[in-house]
Design an enzyme around this catalytic site. Structure first.
Site: not given
Ligand code: NAD
Length: 483
Positions: A179, A231-232, A234-236, A238, A253, A287, A385
């Site tokens: 996704k 991702g973030s 907060m979502t991780g 969840k 990640e 990130c 962040e």
């Molecule tokens: P995000 O958490 O808002 O979204 C990430 C993904 O999760 C998107 O595809 C989104 O549609 C999906 N999502 C949203 N709600 C969800 C839910 N309830 N359940 C499951 N999936 C859901 O993050 P973002 O704004 O897209 O990305 C930025 C973040 O990602 C930053 O915190 C950054 O540090 C992190 N990041 C980490 C790495 C790493 O390798 N550690 C790499 C890139 C980005």
């Protein structure tokens, strides 16, 4: 056919079909204008894709690893063949200047090539014998693919973060539902077209987009044997709680608030270059952005003066302008978020020595490269962040203090050290709590590096052999020697 014609579709079981979820816009962040209307996957669409991945696993998991390697090479070649289109998409949808888009694509290609090499050797390394104590039993170790895997990726490095997951998973023999971020799905749709071009068996790789609705459905699909999320925090969190009742393995990640330490003897010009790249690359939307500068008191004045001059001189503009060194913030939502952080910093009376503003009177989502000096360690700008081109600085009087300040965060993704002597840099690196440390180096990430965080920056590692083993389960087979 243009990839934009796929904007309301998803790639499931080897075919393109209509998506049935919410409508969204793909926006050019350098203008703020939408250039195509997208449609995300519904919960039912996600379920259909999960079922396709489970059906495909029956065969793909047993496909010779050397054949899987050939498919991975097909992806690498397909990406290279479509480089101009992919670079244009990364410029158009992410706002990346061309050199940044090229790095993103290059990392994705390298990832497929690297895991093709590991896949070549996989079957030959199965059934390694273990000689147990006493000589009565013999053991064999196999590395089995986990099964169908659900993957969720963000928008900041869309193609690259997807490749870092898909390549090792396919190499291991797993099947995939990816996704993509609803903000930047188009480069991964190209990956789906490449899957078609190379005749990847149906259902092995399924790609769809969508926001929280699709993400929640991914975490709920019973077919997946692992969820790999980038991702973030907060979502991780969840995702983790959504799968907790099934005790499903997760790889996370997540975010960072990474330190860059500059020692008293550092070369100022080199420090300016590395600090600037660490925070202004991808407009700070990384990130691994080194957003906290920790500098020895004795050189602070000289370094801050030079850094502020460099930040003010950075060419911020449209990715289509070849002179641009930093592009816009990728989305309207993230632009608002960065502006809120800047307003908060103003309210807190932080000392701003460069930038500090969004370019609100211009089209697009541009933010000035910003430096806040001597930021208190309890301030939001020091602790959270921002995910934008915003550097917070502080001074220290000793190496021990620098290390203590650097480690005083719940994150632990990367760290950086700028120091004249390698031995000093290495000694400091050894004491930083983070997954990857750059000593006198820009953030070059090789496919055989380890990528991932300590503390709240994540669970697991991507890239290298660790990326592959994240999609494998170890099986031990034991029998009496006589059997
Ligand atoms: P995000 O958490 O808002 O979204 C990430 C993904 O999760 C998107 O595809 C989104 O549609 C999906 N999502 C949203 N709600 C969800 C839910 N309830 N359940 C499951 N999936 C859901 O993050 P973002 O704004 O897209 O990305 C930025 C973040 O990602 C930053 O915190 C950054 O540090 C992190 N990041 C980490 C790495 C790493 O390798 N550690 C790499 C890139 C980005």
């Amino acid at each position: 056919m243009s990839i934009l014609d796929r904007a309301q579709q998803m790639f499931v079981n080897g075919k393109w079909q209509a998506s049935n979820g919410a409508e969204m816009q793909a926006v050019d962040p350098s203008t703020g204008e939408s250039f195509v209307t997208l449609r995300g996957a519904s919960a039912e669409d996600v379920q259909q894709a999960a079922e396709a991945s489970a059906a495909a696993f029956v065969t793909w998991g047993k496909t010779p690893s050397t054949l899987r390697a050939q498919y991975l090479r097909g992806f690498a070649k397909g990406l290279q063949d479509r480089a101009p289109e992919l670079i244009d998409l990364l410029m158009r949808n992410n706002g990346k200047p061309k050199f940044e888009a090229e790095i993103c694509l290059g990392d994705a290609v390298a990832s497929f090539e690297y895991y093709a090499t590991l896949a070549d050797e996989l079957d030959a390394k199965q059934d390694q014998q273990v000689h147990h104590a006493g000589g009565e039993h013999r053991g064999y170790v196999r590395h089995e693919p986990l099964g169908p895997v659900g993957m969720i990726v963000p928008w900041n490095f869309p193609l690259m973060t997807a490749a870092w997951k898909i390549a090792p998973a396919l190499a291991a023999g797993c099947t995939v539902v990816l996704k993509t971020s609803e903000i930047t799905p188009l480069t991964e749709f190209v990956l789906a077209e490449i899957a078609q071009d190379i005749d990847l068996p149906a259902g092995v790789l399924n790609i769809l987009t969508g926001g929280a609705e699709a993400g929640i459905a991914m975490s709920a699909a019973p077919q997946f044997r692992k969820i790999s999320f980038t991702g973030s925090n907060m979502t991780g969190g969840k995702v983790m709680s959504a799968v907790s009742d099934r005790c499903l393995p997760v790889a996370l990640e997540l975010g960072g608030k990474s330190p860059i330490i500059v020692t008293a003897d550092a070369d100022i010009a080199q420090a300016v270059e590395l600090v600037s790249m660490g925070i202004f690359f991808n407009a700070g939307q990384a990130c691994s952005a080194t957003s906290r500068l920790i500098v020895d008191k004795s050189i602070e004045g000289d370094l801050i003066d030079a850094l502020a001059a460099a930040a003010k001189g950075l060419n911020v503009g449209s990715p289509y302008n070849e002179a641009s060194e930093m592009g816009p913030i990728t989305s309207a939502q993230q632009f608002q978020k960065v502006k809120q952080y800047l307003a908060g910093a103003r309210d807190d009376g932080l000392d701003c020595v460069a930038g500090g503003n969004a370019r609100d009177n211009e089209p697009g989502f541009f933010v000035e490269p910003t430096i806040f000096r001597n930021v208190p360690h309890n301030n939001t700008i020091w602790r959270e962040e921002v995910f934008g081109p915003v550097l917070a600085t502080t001074t220290v009087s000793s190496e021990a203090e620098a290390i203590a300040v650097a480690n005083d965060t719940h994150y632990g993704l990367v760290g950086a050290v700028v120091s004249r002597e390698w031995d000093d840099g290495k000694r400091i690196a050894d004491q930083l709590v983070a997954g990857q440390i750059f000593v006198n180096s820009p953030q070059v990430v090789y496919p055989d590096s380890a990528w991932g965080g300590f503390k709240s920056s994540g669970i697991g590692r991507e890239l290298g052999p660790w990326g592959l083993s994240g999609y494998q389960g170890v099986k031990h087979i034991l029998s009496p020697v006589a059997a």
